[in-house]
Design an enzyme around this catalytic site. Structure first.
Site, PDB file in Angstrom:
ATOM      1  N   ASP A   1      16.294   2.907 -12.972  1.00 54.56           N
ATOM      2  CA  ASP A   1      16.046   3.250 -14.364  1.00 54.56           C
ATOM      3  C   ASP A   1      16.547   2.196 -15.346  1.00 54.56           C
ATOM      4  OD1 ASP A   1      14.866   5.897 -14.194  1.00 54.56           O
ATOM      5  OD2 ASP A   1      16.746   6.432 -13.226  1.00 54.56           O
TER       6      ASP A   1
ATOM      7  N   GLU B   1     -15.033   3.187   9.365  1.00 54.30           N
ATOM      8  CA  GLU B   1     -15.512   2.845   8.031  1.00 54.30           C
ATOM      9  C   GLU B   1     -15.081   3.850   6.967  1.00 54.30           C
ATOM     10  OE1 GLU B   1     -16.923  -0.001   6.645  1.00 54.30           O
ATOM     11  OE2 GLU B   1     -16.140  -0.632   8.588  1.00 54.30           O
TER      12      GLU B   1
ATOM     13  N   PRO C   1      -9.307   2.058   1.229  1.00 55.40           N
ATOM     14  CA  PRO C   1      -9.409   0.853   0.399  1.00 55.40           C
ATOM     15  C   PRO C   1     -10.048   1.139  -0.964  1.00 55.40           C
ATOM     16  CG  PRO C   1     -10.503   0.520   2.544  1.00 55.40           C
ATOM     17  CD  PRO C   1     -10.042   1.936   2.495  1.00 55.40           C
TER      18      PRO C   1
ATOM     19  N   ARG D   1      12.686   6.824  -0.341  1.00 58.76           N
ATOM     20  CA  ARG D   1      13.849   6.210  -1.008  1.00 58.76           C
ATOM     21  C   ARG D   1      14.144   6.840  -2.359  1.00 58.76           C
ATOM     22  NH1 ARG D   1      13.133   2.214  -3.542  1.00 58.76           N
ATOM     23  NH2 ARG D   1      15.134   1.234  -3.264  1.00 58.76           N
TER      24      ARG D   1
HETATM   25  C1  9D3 Z   1     -17.766  -2.908   5.414  1.00 67.51           C
HETATM   26  C2  9D3 Z   1     -16.425  -2.993   4.792  1.00 67.51           C
HETATM   27  N1  9D3 Z   1     -15.457  -2.217   5.551  1.00 67.51           N
HETATM   28  C3  9D3 Z   1     -14.834  -2.977   6.645  1.00 67.51           C
HETATM   29  C4  9D3 Z   1     -14.431  -4.373   6.362  1.00 67.51           C
HETATM   30  C5  9D3 Z   1     -14.512  -1.638   4.587  1.00 67.51           C
HETATM   31  C6  9D3 Z   1     -13.253  -1.152   5.155  1.00 67.51           C
HETATM   32  C7  9D3 Z   1     -13.179   0.068   5.788  1.00 67.51           C
HETATM   33  C8  9D3 Z   1     -11.980   0.508   6.332  1.00 67.51           C
HETATM   34  C9  9D3 Z   1     -12.101  -1.924   5.026  1.00 67.51           C
HETATM   35  C10 9D3 Z   1     -10.893  -1.478   5.562  1.00 67.51           C
HETATM   36  C11 9D3 Z   1     -10.843  -0.266   6.215  1.00 67.51           C
HETATM   37  C12 9D3 Z   1      -9.551   0.205   6.782  1.00 67.51           C
HETATM   38  N2  9D3 Z   1      -8.498   0.230   5.748  1.00 67.51           N
HETATM   39  C13 9D3 Z   1      -7.928   1.338   5.322  1.00 67.51           C
HETATM   40  O1  9D3 Z   1      -8.251   2.411   5.823  1.00 67.51           O
HETATM   41  C14 9D3 Z   1      -6.978   1.285   4.227  1.00 67.51           C
HETATM   42  C15 9D3 Z   1      -6.526   0.204   3.420  1.00 67.51           C
HETATM   43  C16 9D3 Z   1      -6.830  -1.205   3.427  1.00 67.51           C
HETATM   44  O2  9D3 Z   1      -7.599  -1.728   4.230  1.00 67.51           O
HETATM   45  N3  9D3 Z   1      -6.235  -1.978   2.475  1.00 67.51           N
HETATM   46  C17 9D3 Z   1      -5.357  -1.479   1.548  1.00 67.51           C
HETATM   47  N4  9D3 Z   1      -5.049  -0.195   1.508  1.00 67.51           N
HETATM   48  C18 9D3 Z   1      -5.638   0.620   2.433  1.00 67.51           C
HETATM   49  S1  9D3 Z   1      -5.379   2.252   2.528  1.00 67.51           S
HETATM   50  C19 9D3 Z   1      -6.392   2.452   3.812  1.00 67.51           C
END
Ligand code: 9D3
Length: 246
Positions: free
Chosen positions: A170, A117, A90, A155
């Protein structure tokens, strides 16, 4: 013919059992243009419980992916030739079509699906080349984001799509939303297909579609219009739309 290899490191390999076995990706794999290897992170553990996570130093909620198995998995994949290592997180750079295009030019990529996490910072610092997020919403891990990225990249590999769609990529219109599409029947529950589409007048149809694209983009995604490559005619139509709206 160019080939594209994608390695995916995950603790949930089963999640990938169907998405790549349908449609365009399935055909690309069958044609031998694309290889997708699912790497079970637990195969790189050495303890009885095959642990992939542990508590965070300093305390706090949640678990962290331990570095050992991730390092071994990456090194196994990179044994023969190097691959670009991408961490789905994230905290990563937001995925865009332009980023997808750049990544699709590579020969080998390795995608780490974050869980819990996140990963130990030393993996991020010393083993990861790029960090990518698919958008600002909370998912439960990096597996679905990895599928999104792979689908978008595959793709674009030459030979995967018919020419029809790749040309579109394009073209002028790629920065705008699509115009409305209709198919049979001509009258559906009393609702008619717009007359112009039945007219056989291709110039008129082209203009109508362009107008609808511009209207829809102005309405729903005005941000896209800022960057869109618009012709002089487009700008005149757009001013007309803005004037007649209110
Ligand atoms: C304490 C905050 N955490 C939990 C709510 C942060 C958090 C850690 C791990 C939030 C989401 C995640 C799991 N998400 C991903 O690994 C992830 C993700 C996403 O949640 N949203 C958009 N793209 C991605 S890429 C990997």
């Amino acid at each position: 013919m160019r080939s594209f290899e994608c390695n995916i490191i995950t603790i949930f390999p089963e999640m990938f059992s169907s998405p790549f076995k349908e449609g365009i990706i399935k055909r690309a794999i069958e044609k031998g243009i694309v290889e997708i290897h699912i790497c079970d992170l637990r195969d790189f553990t050495h303890d009885k419980h095959r642990i992939t996570d542990d508590y965070p130093y300093g305390g706090g909620a949640g678990m962290i992916m331990i570095p050992g198995p991730l390092k071994e998995a990456i090194e196994k994949i990179n044994e023969k030739t190097q691959s670009k290592v991408i961490l789905m997180t994230p905290q990563g750079e937001r995925l865009t079509q332009s980023k997808v295009r750049d990544l699709s030019l590579l020969e080998r990529v390795t995608i780490i699906c974050g869980r819990y996490e996140g990963v130990d910072e030393r993996i991020r610092l010393y083993f990861v080349d790029e960090e990518i997020s698919i958008g600002d919403y909370i998912l439960s891990g990096g597996e679905i984001p990895a599928m999104v990225l792979v689908d978008a990249m595959v793709r674009l590999i030459p030979g995967v799509l018919g020419d029809e769609d790749s040309v579109k990529e394009d073209s002028f219109s790629s920065d705008l939303l699509e115009y409305p599409q209709y198919t049979r029947p001509e009258i559906f529950h009393g609702y008619r297909v717009p007359e112009v589409l039945l007219s056989g007048n291709h110039e008129k149809i082209r203009k109508w579609r362009r107008m609808e694209s511009l209207k829809r983009t102005l309405e729903r995604r005005p941000d896209l219009l800022e960057k869109a490559k618009l012709s002089h005619d487009d700008r005149i139509i757009l001013e007309e739309i803005k004037r007649t709206k209110t």
